[in-house]
Design a protein around this motif. Sequence first.
Motif, short mmCIF file in Angstrom:
data_model
loop_
_atom_site.label_atom_id
_atom_site.label_comp_id
_atom_site.label_asym_id
_atom_site.label_seq_id
_atom_site.Cartn_x
_atom_site.Cartn_y
_atom_site.Cartn_z
N ALA A 160 -9.57 -4.18 2.63
CA ALA A 160 -9.41 -2.96 1.84
C ALA A 160 -10.23 -1.81 2.43
N ASP A 161 -11.30 -2.12 3.16
CA ASP A 161 -12.15 -1.08 3.74
C ASP A 161 -11.41 -0.24 4.77
N ILE A 162 -10.42 -0.84 5.43
CA ILE A 162 -9.66 -0.09 6.43
C ILE A 162 -8.17 -0.02 6.07
N CYS A 163 -7.86 -0.44 4.85
CA CYS A 163 -6.51 -0.29 4.29
C CYS A 163 -5.42 -0.92 5.17
N ARG A 164 -5.64 -2.11 5.66
CA ARG A 164 -4.60 -2.72 6.46
C ARG A 164 -4.79 -4.22 6.62
N SER A 165 -3.70 -4.87 6.96
CA SER A 165 -3.72 -6.29 7.28
C SER A 165 -3.97 -6.46 8.77
N VAL A 166 -4.69 -7.51 9.12
CA VAL A 166 -5.05 -7.76 10.51
C VAL A 166 -4.62 -9.18 10.86
N LEU A 204 -7.90 4.20 15.62
CA LEU A 204 -7.00 4.29 14.47
C LEU A 204 -7.54 5.33 13.50
N ASP A 205 -6.68 6.26 13.12
CA ASP A 205 -7.05 7.34 12.20
C ASP A 205 -7.02 6.83 10.76
N LEU A 206 -8.19 6.81 10.09
CA LEU A 206 -8.30 6.32 8.71
C LEU A 206 -8.31 7.45 7.69
N THR A 207 -7.88 8.64 8.08
CA THR A 207 -7.96 9.80 7.18
C THR A 207 -7.25 9.54 5.86
N THR A 208 -6.05 8.98 5.90
CA THR A 208 -5.30 8.74 4.66
C THR A 208 -5.84 7.53 3.89
N CYS A 209 -6.62 6.72 4.54
CA CYS A 209 -7.22 5.55 3.89
C CYS A 209 -8.50 5.92 3.15
N LEU A 210 -9.36 6.69 3.80
CA LEU A 210 -10.69 6.98 3.26
C LEU A 210 -10.82 8.39 2.70
N LEU A 259 0.84 -1.19 0.00
CA LEU A 259 0.00 0.00 0.00
C LEU A 259 0.88 1.25 0.00
N GLN A 260 0.26 2.35 -0.34
CA GLN A 260 0.91 3.66 -0.23
C GLN A 260 -0.01 4.58 0.58
N VAL A 261 -0.54 4.03 1.66
CA VAL A 261 -1.53 4.73 2.49
C VAL A 261 -0.91 5.30 3.75
N TRP A 262 -0.14 4.45 4.45
CA TRP A 262 0.41 4.84 5.73
C TRP A 262 1.82 5.40 5.58
N LEU A 263 2.38 5.87 6.67
CA LEU A 263 3.73 6.40 6.64
C LEU A 263 4.71 5.27 6.34
N ASN A 264 5.77 5.59 5.62
CA ASN A 264 6.80 4.60 5.33
C ASN A 264 8.04 4.86 6.17
N ALA A 265 8.93 3.90 6.20
CA ALA A 265 10.16 4.05 6.97
C ALA A 265 11.00 5.18 6.40
N SER A 266 11.85 5.73 7.25
CA SER A 266 12.68 6.85 6.83
C SER A 266 13.65 6.46 5.72
N THR A 267 14.05 5.17 5.72
CA THR A 267 14.94 4.70 4.65
C THR A 267 14.19 4.69 3.33
N GLU A 268 14.73 5.37 2.35
CA GLU A 268 14.05 5.52 1.07
C GLU A 268 13.82 4.15 0.41
N GLY A 269 12.61 3.95 -0.02
CA GLY A 269 12.27 2.71 -0.71
C GLY A 269 11.88 1.57 0.20
N GLU A 270 12.01 1.73 1.51
CA GLU A 270 11.68 0.66 2.44
C GLU A 270 10.21 0.76 2.86
N THR A 271 9.46 -0.31 2.67
CA THR A 271 8.03 -0.32 2.99
C THR A 271 7.84 -0.58 4.47
#
Length: 518
Positions: free
Chosen positions: A308-314, A372-378, A267-279
């Motif tokens: 997909a409704d909450i943009c995350r794995s559980v 959990l804040d879903l702002t970037t998801c929805l 996904l490209q929804v949540w924040l990524n690691a500071s290391t460039e390209g690391e998911t």
Amino acid sequence: MLQSTTPKMLHWSLIVSALGVCVAVLGGYCGWSLFPNMVHKKVEQSVILADGSEQYKRFVNLPQPLNFKVYIFNVTNPDMIQHGAIPIVEEIGPYVYKQFRHKKVKHFSRDGSKITYVQNVHFDFDADASAPYTQDDRIVALNMHMNSVLQISENDPGLALLLVHLNANLKAVFNDPRSMFVHTSAREYLFDGVRFCINPQGIAKAICNQIKESGSKTIREQSDGSLAFSFFGHKNGSGHDVYEVHTGKGDAMKVLEIQKLDDSHNLQVWLNASTEGETSVCNQINGTDASSYPPFRQRGDSMYIFSADICRSVQLFYQADIQYEGIPGYRYSIGENFINDIGPEHDNECFCVDKLANVIKRKNGCLYAGALDLTTCLDAPVILTLPHMLGASNEYRKMIRGLKPDAKKHQTFVDVQSLTGTPLRGGKRVQFNMFLKSINRIGITENLTTVLMPAVWVEEGIQLNGEMVAFFKKKLINTLKTLNIVHWAALCGGVGVALISLLYYLYQKGRGEEPPLK
């Protein structure tokens, strides 16, 4: 005559005893090696997705609809809330819908290990299961679309000027609202849509165009040019997300695991690691879509579902052995790491998007436990919790009256047939909320107390019906029972015959060695 037959009897008793041992060994071999391997291979063959197979047909069209239950938080004191009172809510529902899923397959990969599809979903209202509730019930609920537009405008510096115009045009844009709550019907709120932006003029029309261009899934343009908000209307019909899942070919343990979503492994929804390209762990796609699970489950293991409704794995964890209509299985449930353990101390601060200003949150920008804040998801300031804020921090629960959290009713769980991974019964239960608060330059919000306001909670699940239970028992459970009977009959029967024959041999031999009577 007796003396001449005794040696023969002793001889045959040893032979019968040896045969009994052979049968017992054969029974043990069959029960602990041959039969399990046969069943394992048969299950592997049955779960793999191959074009035209029975599993493929069940994959394309689920053999029975899912249950989709919606509970609405009806607001009983909207006028008092406008003057700073703590909200009082009452749960109404469930409004029950049958959710039919059909997958439109696009193609298989060249090696047959992947299948790509789009999923279409259709909802039918189940009046009998919903009674005494009907879709025409009148409700008072949080005005999600107005609150969303106001908060998005507040949080985006580029839209600061829009707030001034919004305040002057609330009447034209949102149908002359008297409070932050809307009086509507369950039908409109959930699926058909609550209309707004009806014949706007001037600046109000420009604002409505900007709302329309924002692309929110929950807001759709109507045939007359007006807009309408609904919670789930966008889910009813043709799907747009393109899934690629594993067919199980080459590795049955991967069957139905999502490999790609919209041609991306992450996904490209949540924040990524500071290391460039690391998911980051938050953007990883793990597990199946919960319509089925990999086979050969083991006690104590865990598994993932992706929503997909909450943009995350559980992650789901083993809880206990269960029986459903005579079918054995395992129960899995979510753990603390779902929405209770979020933040840098849990190595998942990537969920702390910190998109909302002046809300109830920790100093580091993360929400308190259980939210959990879903702002970037929805693309809307929606907050996820468990139903009735089960397990959520007191910072949120103390600000609402009428919540009645109950782990038995509100916890997510699934019962899975351990051998095949078939879901027997379960429910994915989540609640959608939104902060209600004072927003600078918006007069209608000036006296509001900041609270996390519940809107609806949903249960999406399955309970295997009688027809499917009978089919499952015929295809698997009865076969396993028969093999088990053969295994234990051969093992116990062989051991029994061997022991009886051996005892007979020892008894007769003992009699033959007795000294003659004087």
